[in-house]
Design a protein around this motif. Structure first.
Motif, short mmCIF file in Angstrom:
data_model
loop_
_atom_site.label_atom_id
_atom_site.label_comp_id
_atom_site.label_asym_id
_atom_site.label_seq_id
_atom_site.Cartn_x
_atom_site.Cartn_y
_atom_site.Cartn_z
N VAL A 212 -6.85 -6.14 -4.32
CA VAL A 212 -6.33 -6.49 -2.99
C VAL A 212 -4.81 -6.57 -3.08
O VAL A 212 -4.27 -7.35 -3.87
CB VAL A 212 -6.88 -7.87 -2.54
N ASN A 213 -4.11 -5.71 -2.32
CA ASN A 213 -2.66 -5.88 -2.25
C ASN A 213 -2.25 -6.29 -0.83
O ASN A 213 -2.33 -5.51 0.09
CB ASN A 213 -1.87 -4.65 -2.76
N PRO A 214 -1.86 -7.56 -0.68
CA PRO A 214 -1.52 -8.06 0.66
C PRO A 214 -0.27 -7.36 1.20
O PRO A 214 0.60 -6.95 0.44
CB PRO A 214 -1.22 -9.55 0.42
N GLY A 215 -0.21 -7.27 2.53
CA GLY A 215 0.91 -6.56 3.15
C GLY A 215 2.22 -7.30 3.08
O GLY A 215 3.29 -6.68 3.08
N SER A 216 2.14 -8.61 3.03
CA SER A 216 3.40 -9.36 3.03
C SER A 216 3.20 -10.72 2.40
O SER A 216 2.06 -11.19 2.23
CB SER A 216 3.90 -9.55 4.47
N ARG A 217 4.30 -11.35 2.11
CA ARG A 217 4.27 -12.71 1.58
C ARG A 217 3.72 -13.65 2.65
O ARG A 217 3.02 -14.60 2.35
CB ARG A 217 5.68 -13.09 1.19
N GLN A 218 4.01 -13.34 3.91
CA GLN A 218 3.46 -14.17 4.99
C GLN A 218 1.93 -14.12 4.95
O GLN A 218 1.25 -15.14 5.03
CB GLN A 218 3.96 -13.68 6.35
N VAL A 219 1.38 -12.92 4.81
CA VAL A 219 -0.08 -12.76 4.77
C VAL A 219 -0.65 -13.49 3.55
O VAL A 219 -1.63 -14.25 3.65
CB VAL A 219 -0.46 -11.26 4.73
N LEU A 220 -0.01 -13.30 2.41
CA LEU A 220 -0.50 -13.91 1.17
C LEU A 220 -0.49 -15.44 1.29
O LEU A 220 -1.46 -16.13 0.94
CB LEU A 220 0.36 -13.44 -0.01
N ASN A 221 0.61 -15.93 1.83
CA ASN A 221 0.76 -17.36 2.03
C ASN A 221 -0.31 -17.89 2.98
O ASN A 221 -0.91 -18.94 2.75
CB ASN A 221 2.13 -17.58 2.68
N MET A 222 -0.57 -17.13 4.03
CA MET A 222 -1.53 -17.60 5.03
C MET A 222 -2.97 -17.55 4.52
O MET A 222 -3.75 -18.46 4.80
CB MET A 222 -1.37 -16.82 6.34
N ALA B 230 -12.28 -10.57 -6.93
CA ALA B 230 -11.25 -9.61 -6.53
C ALA B 230 -10.03 -9.75 -7.43
O ALA B 230 -9.70 -10.85 -7.87
CB ALA B 230 -10.85 -9.86 -5.08
N ARG B 231 -9.40 -8.64 -7.70
CA ARG B 231 -8.17 -8.65 -8.50
C ARG B 231 -6.99 -8.68 -7.53
O ARG B 231 -6.77 -7.71 -6.79
CB ARG B 231 -8.12 -7.41 -9.39
N ILE B 232 -6.24 -9.76 -7.54
CA ILE B 232 -5.18 -9.94 -6.54
C ILE B 232 -3.88 -9.35 -7.07
O ILE B 232 -3.39 -9.75 -8.13
CB ILE B 232 -4.98 -11.42 -6.19
N LEU B 233 -3.32 -8.39 -6.34
CA LEU B 233 -2.06 -7.75 -6.73
C LEU B 233 -0.94 -8.33 -5.87
O LEU B 233 -1.18 -8.98 -4.87
CB LEU B 233 -2.15 -6.24 -6.53
N GLU B 234 0.29 -8.01 -6.25
CA GLU B 234 1.39 -8.57 -5.46
C GLU B 234 1.53 -7.86 -4.12
O GLU B 234 0.95 -6.77 -3.91
CB GLU B 234 2.70 -8.52 -6.25
N ALA B 235 2.31 -8.45 -3.22
CA ALA B 235 2.50 -7.88 -1.88
C ALA B 235 3.43 -6.67 -2.00
O ALA B 235 4.65 -6.82 -2.09
CB ALA B 235 3.07 -8.93 -0.94
N GLY B 236 2.85 -5.50 -2.00
CA GLY B 236 3.63 -4.27 -2.14
C GLY B 236 2.69 -3.09 -2.02
O GLY B 236 1.48 -3.25 -1.77
N CYS B 237 3.23 -1.88 -2.22
CA CYS B 237 2.43 -0.67 -2.03
C CYS B 237 1.36 -0.50 -3.11
O CYS B 237 0.25 -0.04 -2.83
CB CYS B 237 3.33 0.56 -2.05
#
Ligand code: MIC
Ligand code: SF4
Length: 649
Positions: free
Chosen positions: A333-343, A358-365
């Motif tokens: 899972v790569n979140p679209g933004s820090r806002q999304v990740l935070n939320m 799930a393997r959580i990746l950083e917010a990026g492409c």
């Protein structure tokens, strides 16, 4: 042309925005118009070049209302290159009046939508998915870095006035059917070249049920149709989104006139749609999920700029809650933004994802551009992304499918492609009333720009310039390729090549390497030459390296049956002549043929026909150009930078 149709008849939303920003040219389809650009965005993989180009223009500060530099692609730091580029970007942003979105803050398009995109504004971005901002009623277009640099300098942006297509959405989506299925349905019907030269404008009663993040999935992937842009009206959904982002003051209502004129109309009955999926290896190879159900899946990747909003990830988490990812599947899972990740962290959805495996990746492409997570050999990878061009994932002969969050969630649990409608009632996911607003990772430009020193690491090499067009072009056909060649094929990305974006001599070695690894060497041995292509040559990314590197290797013209919009503009900007040829001529040309374009300067100025001669056979090739007078000047000067310099800046 006397009176323009748009002066008398109702106007589309696209036409209204273009007219409100128009500086020059006629707003009739196919004619060149120029508009002012309110906002620009860059990302790191195209941004380093764009800022070197901006620097070469010699201005002390950007002249746009807002310019933002994002870091989202080159995040894997396996060597010094990417980190050096990040420092360069940060320092140059501070100096030239540009906001800097730090690595970790998210993918440019998602963050821009959240924090900056505004109804009725124009946005130019050095990334092909920039049209995502059309979800809030902005006219947003992708372009090469040089065009963005010139826009940052306050210069007009020139493009062909698009044909405006009305996409009328009727009815409402049924459970487990998502916004992604709407754009997949359009890809199924129109194909990857169906949107070239067009803006898709959405309307209809189906709109009311589509939130801005869902609309963004559609406008984002309109780029896979080859569209110039995609745009939704600014309505109560837009207002609601901007209010949650604490930006209600940016909202204004914006729609087309009731009697607006459209060049084409497409109707979609949302209630009739079912879960869809794009098979390997083209976004338009769309079929019903039920047709490929049962296919074993090795990897599921959720995220990318296409499907990584709070709603997307919370929906995934709701399906996975209390369950475990299938043993044969690796779910990332790569979140679209820090806002999304935070939320999702605060809402508990992140904990549910982690608990499910799930393997959580950083917010990026991340995996979307082959930065890690290459799928296993012969393993099917299901991705909620927008592109599945062969090899883009980092694995040769990969098997990448594109689908919605719902289809991805079902596959993650069952280990195979399954129709999510078999999972009973979908869980309800509510948007939080208040989004978490924290802009600390968005650095404003320096208030003392004179004191800022630009930090250049050894990865940043000076910008090569094209040469003016000679009287006669002569050389050999270096390569002949087929239809729909992507910029990923012309200049691959991925973990080992992407870090070389600021180093043209080094990256040039990889030109066409996935199609023919000997291309660069041959180009050097033959002293440059020509490339022959089929339809829709250069589809996909905005990366100007797909023009810059061939230019560096001495490619002087591309003879193709047709071109994708952004790549065509990039070729012109870097002094490579785009010529169109008919199918018969395409068939006769072969790699190694020696060809000549005699008196090319004169021919370009005279008209649209440019005679080309195949020297060994003596055969004449009827090549044409559709260049505007301005583009001819650019090419004669040896590209846009030379042209601007010759004009005295
Ligand atoms: C892509 O999705 O192909 C990219 C990587 O975002 C490109 C930009 C690039 O090549 O740097 C794009 O879409 O323009
Ligand atoms: Fe990044 Fe993929 Fe979106 Fe391109 S398509 S901007 S690589 S997430």
């Amino acid at each position: 042309m006397g009176i323009l149709e748009g002066d008398l008849l109702g106007k589309s939303l696209t036409r209204k925005i273009i007219e409100a920003h128009r500086l020059d040219g006629q707003a009739s389809a196919g004619e060149e118009v120029s508009i002012t650009i309110d906002q620009t965005l860059t990302q790191d993989a195209t941004g380093t070049m764009a800022y070197l180009q901006f620097e070469a223009l010699g201005l002390p500060r950007v002249r746009t209302r807002l310019s933002v530099s994002y870091v989202d692609h080159n995040m894997l730091q396996t060597g010094f290159e990417n980190a050096d580029d990040h420092r360069f970007l940060q320092s140059i942003a501070a100096k030239f009046g540009i906001y800097f979105s730090r690595p970790g803050n998210g993918i440019s398009h998602q963050v821009h939508l959240e924090r900056f995109a505004a109804p009725g504004s124009t946005l130019l971005g050095s990334d092909s998915h920039t049209p995502m901002a059309g979800a809030v009623g902005a006219l947003a277009m992708g372009a090469g870095g040089l065009d963005v640099a010139v826009a940052m300098a306050g210069q007009p942006y020139h493009f062909a006035m698009p044909r405006v297509v009305l996409v009328r959405l009727n009815g409402h989506l049924r459970p487990w059917v998502a916004a992604k299925d709407i754009i997949l349905e359009l890809l199924r019907r129109l194909t990857v070249k169906g949107g070239v030269g067009k803006v898709l404008e959405y309307e209809g009663q189906g709109l009311a049920g589509l939130s801005v993040p869902e609309r963004a999935t559609i406008t984002n992937m309109g780029s896979e149709l080859g569209a110039t842009s995609s745009v939704f009206p600014s309505d109560e959904q837009t207002r609601d989104f901007l209010r949650r982002q604490q930006r209600e003051s940016d909202w204004r209502p914006l729609t087309s006139d009731p009697d607006a004129v459209y060049e084409e109309v497409v109707e979609i009955d949302l209630a009739a749609l079912e879960p869809l999926i794009a098979r390997p290896s083209s976004p338009d190879a769309v079929t019903k999920v039920s047709e490929v159900a049962g296919t074993p899946v090795a990897q599921v990747c959720v995220g990318s700029c296409n499907n990584s909003s709070f709603l997307d990830l919370a929906s995934l988490a709701a399906v996975l809650k209390g369950k475990t990812v299938h043993p044969s599947v690796s779910l990332t899972v790569n979140p679209g933004s820090r806002q999304v990740l935070n939320m999702i962290a605060r809402s508990g959805a992140l904990a549910d994802l982690i608990a499910s495996g799930a393997r959580i990746l950083e917010a990026g492409c991340g995996p979307c551009i082959g930065m890690g997570q290459a799928p296993p050999s012969e393993g099917v990878s299901l991705r909620t992304y927008n592109r599945n061009f062969e090899g883009r994932s980092g694995t040769r002969n990969d098997l990448v499918y594109l689908c919605s969050i719902q289809v991805a969630a079902a596959a993650a649990l069952s280990g195979a492609i399954v129709d999510p409608r078999r999972m009973g009632d979908p869980p309800r996911v509510e948007l939080p009333q208040e989004y978490l607003i924290d802009d600390r990772m968005l650095l404003p430009p320096s208030s003392e720009p004179d004191k800022v020193e630009i930090i250049r690491g050894p990865n940043i090499k000076p910008l090569p310039l094209a040469k003016p067009m000679p009287e006669t072009l002569r050389g050999r056909v270096l390569l002949k390729v087929g239809d729909n060649i992507t910029t990923d094929q012309i200049m691959p990305a991925g973990a080992s090549i992407l870090p070389l974006r600021s180093n043209v001599p080094a990256i040039s070695e990889h030109t066409f390497s996935r199609i023919d690894p000997s291309f660069a060497q041959r180009a050097r041995e033959w002293g440059g030459g020509f490339v022959v292509g089929g339809e829709n040559y250069g589809q996909g990314s905005s990366r100007e390296h797909a023009a810059l590197a061939p230019m560096y290797l001495g490619v002087r013209a591309v003879l193709a049956r047709s071109f994708a919009r952004i790549h065509r503009a990039n070729l012109v900007n870097f002094g490579i002549l785009p010529l169109t040829i008919g199918y018969d001529d395409y068939l006769t040309l072969e790699q190694g043929d020696e060809i000549e374009v005699p008196d090319v300067r004169e021919a370009l100025k005279k008209g649209s026909q440019v005679p080309v001669r195949n020297i060994p056979t003596g055969r004449e090739i009827a090549a044409n150009h559709d260049l505007t007078a301005r583009e001819v000047e650019l090419l004669l000067a040896g590209g846009l930078l030379n042209y601007i310099r010759a004009q005295g800046g």
